[in-house]
Scaffold this motif. Structure first.
Motif: not given
Length: 355
Positions: A182-195
């Motif tokens: 919903v925030t549209g965060d496309t940073s690799p850092q956030r993607a890695s945290l979620v993963a």
């Protein structure tokens, strides 16, 4: 042979789950036969498929210490499939997914039941409510099955710390995933945290630690299993991300490009945004990611954009890097050779798969 089938593990886990769910069905029937559609749905979901990787990692986490095979161990590791069922039922609802493993998702199943019987109210609301409740039941039952596994209460209490942390962190990871969409965060850092929290720790590290603690493993082995399980779990999730965009629906059981329609802000998509060839490609990514009405032609266009950006190649490289790090950690573990071989094969199966 699939590594999950060593020690006849897949069949034995299924049998343990079938016996447990049969008891739950009897309890439901004793209350009201109107509850039996819930029993039908959970049996179809839990017994009808699944990779069974989490019970396999937990089983070999225990056996790696030299602990014997036992029915108690099978019962305990099978509880992880109930946790997985609850998480997936809720995940499909949050993502508005129509299918799971080629069959209607649970909320769609109950939505269809409502529509077919012409009940009052909105079919989609009934489907959503039923999925929430059934997912919650699976999570509650995972506790019950663990306590009834046959291990002594002291051992169960020790393992509960890992079991509880696993269930808490996967829910936190799920929220971060929803938030990123919903925030549209496309940073690799956030993607890695979620993963890491939605999948990596939950899929490999915590099951390994859970099994090892049940078998009385020492701190040094637990540390090695974390060093093995965390990067392998992240590689497992990255493979999921690739399959969510490039997978064959005939093998994944999901429509082509489903992750694109759901707006998943994965590592693959983060790298695609960062490496987009030009503004046209970047604009197509921005306006299409999260559009539930994407047709197959636009999905194909998006795949080409991802390929041009180098994101698929980089993600595949990252999978291999993480897998190599995991196997290096495993090589240092003082465990039985049978368990080392089984865990190596499970690692390969987790990251080199088509479903």
């Amino acid at each position: 042979m699939n590594p999950v089938d060593h020690a006849d593990l897949r069949a034995r886990v299924r049998q343990a789950l079938a016996e447990f769910l049969a008891g739950q069905r009897d309890h439901m029937k004793s209350i009201d036969e109107d509850l039996l559609p819930l029993a039908d749905a959970v049996e179809a979901f839990v017994l009808g498929g699944g990779k069974r990787l989490r019970p396999a990692f937990a089983y070999w986490g225990a056996r790696s210490t030299g602990a014997p095979d036992s029915q108690e161990l099978i019962n305990a590791v099978a509880t992880l499939e109930l946790v997985q069922a609850g998480a997936l039922i809720h995940d499909d609802l949050m993502d508005a997914s129509d299918t799971r493993r080629g069959e209607p998702s649970v909320h769609r199943r109950f939505e269809a039941m409502h529509a077919a019987t012409l009940w009052h109210g909105r079919a989609e609301q009934f489907g959503a409510a039923s999925a929430v409740l059934l997912g919650d039941l699976c999570l509650v039952w995972s506790d019950e099955m663990l306590h009834r596994s046959g291990f002594d209460p002291g051992t169960v209490l020790l393992a509960r710390a890992t079991f509880d942390q696993m269930r808490t962190e996967v829910m936190l990871g799920q929220y971060l995933d929803v938030l990123s969409q919903v925030t549209g965060d496309t940073s690799p850092q956030r993607a890695s945290l979620v993963a890491r929290y939605k999948s990596a720790k939950y899929s490999v590290e915590h099951p390994l630690l859970f099994g090892a603690v049940l078998a009385g493993a020492d701190t040094s082995l637990l540390q090695i299993f974390s060093a093995f399980g965390l990067p392998l779990g992240e590689a497992f999730q990255l493979r999921d991300d690739v399959l969510g965009v490039f997978g064959d629906p005939a093998t994944t059981g999901k429509p082509a490009g489903d992750d694109l329609r759901e707006g998943k802000r994965t590592y693959l998509m983060a790298v695609a945004f960062a490496g987009a060839a030009d503004d046209t490609d970047r604009e197509l990514l921005a306006k299409s990611l999260g559009d539930p009405g994407l047709d197959d032609s636009t999905v194909a266009d998006l795949r080409e954009v991802i390929l041009r950006s180098g994101a698929l190649e980089r993600t595949e490289e990252r999978i291999e890097e993480l897998t190599a790090a995991a196997l290096t950690a495993l090589a240092a573990a003082d465990i039985t050779e049978q368990a080392r071989l089984a865990l190596s094969e499970l690692a390969d199966s987790a990251v080199h798969r088509s479903t």
